[in-house]
Design a protein around this motif. Structure first.
Motif, mmCIF file in Angstrom:
data_model
loop_
_atom_site.group_PDB
_atom_site.id
_atom_site.type_symbol
_atom_site.label_atom_id
_atom_site.label_comp_id
_atom_site.label_asym_id
_atom_site.label_seq_id
_atom_site.Cartn_x
_atom_site.Cartn_y
_atom_site.Cartn_z
ATOM 1 N N THR A 47 67.198 46.016 59.892
ATOM 2 C CA THR A 47 65.957 45.228 59.921
ATOM 3 C C THR A 47 65.332 45.157 58.533
ATOM 4 O O THR A 47 64.909 44.085 58.082
ATOM 5 C CB THR A 47 64.951 45.840 60.921
ATOM 6 N N ASN A 51 64.965 41.772 56.028
ATOM 7 C CA ASN A 51 63.636 41.343 55.604
ATOM 8 C C ASN A 51 63.380 41.551 54.114
ATOM 9 O O ASN A 51 62.244 41.482 53.655
ATOM 10 C CB ASN A 51 62.571 42.055 56.444
ATOM 11 N N ARG A 80 54.257 45.187 59.187
ATOM 12 C CA ARG A 80 54.464 43.968 59.976
ATOM 13 C C ARG A 80 55.927 43.795 60.372
ATOM 14 O O ARG A 80 56.220 43.338 61.475
ATOM 15 C CB ARG A 80 53.954 42.752 59.223
ATOM 16 N N VAL A 81 56.830 44.182 59.499
ATOM 17 C CA VAL A 81 58.263 44.063 59.808
ATOM 18 C C VAL A 81 58.675 45.079 60.872
ATOM 19 O O VAL A 81 59.392 44.748 61.813
ATOM 20 C CB VAL A 81 59.112 44.233 58.531
#
Length: 136
Positions: A47, A51, A80-81
């Motif tokens: 993830t 990002n 936020r990620v």
């Protein structure tokens, strides 16, 4: 409450940021050092790579590494990620706003007023904290 995904993501990022040579670090090493399930960590690091926080290298000498300087990585972006919206309720979210179905008037809602203050306080901390701040 902070999710394990975010907690472990922050631990992994600080570990990678503390590596002086910025060379790739294998998932197994991070997992062992930070006491994180390797399988779960793999998902988190993927993830973060997708990002734009991490790069990866395959093969011998491979692993994950930071692609940005720690001083340029704000906690707002990381949170936020990994965690999603910073606001605790959707009616005060800056990026994920939704009107509450049970609230006829946001301007008069006591929950909305409180959550605006909470959101703003959290944003103040996240905006003024970088990954570098967490390792120094």
């Amino acid at each position: 409450m902070l999710s394990k995904k975010t907690k472990y993501g922050l631990k992994a990022l600080t570990f990678l940021a503390s590596q002086t040579d910025r060379s790739p670090v294998q998932i197994a090493e991070i997992a062992k050092e930070k006491n994180i399930s390797q399988k779960f960590l793999e998902s988190i690091l993927l993830t973060l790579r997708r990002n734009g926080f991490l790069g990866s290298k395959k093969g011998k000498g491979g692993g994950y590494y930071l692609i940005k300087e720690p001083a340029t990585i704000q906690m707002t972006a990381v949170m936020r990620v990994l965690e999603g919206p910073i606001a605790m309720v959707p009616c005060v979210s800056l990026n994920f706003y939704e009107k509450c179905a049970d609230c006829p008037e946001e301007g008069e809602c006591s929950v909305n007023k409180l959550m605006l203050k909470v959101r703003d306080a959290n944003l103040e901390v996240y905006r003024n904290t970088t990954l570098e701040d967490l390792i120094t």
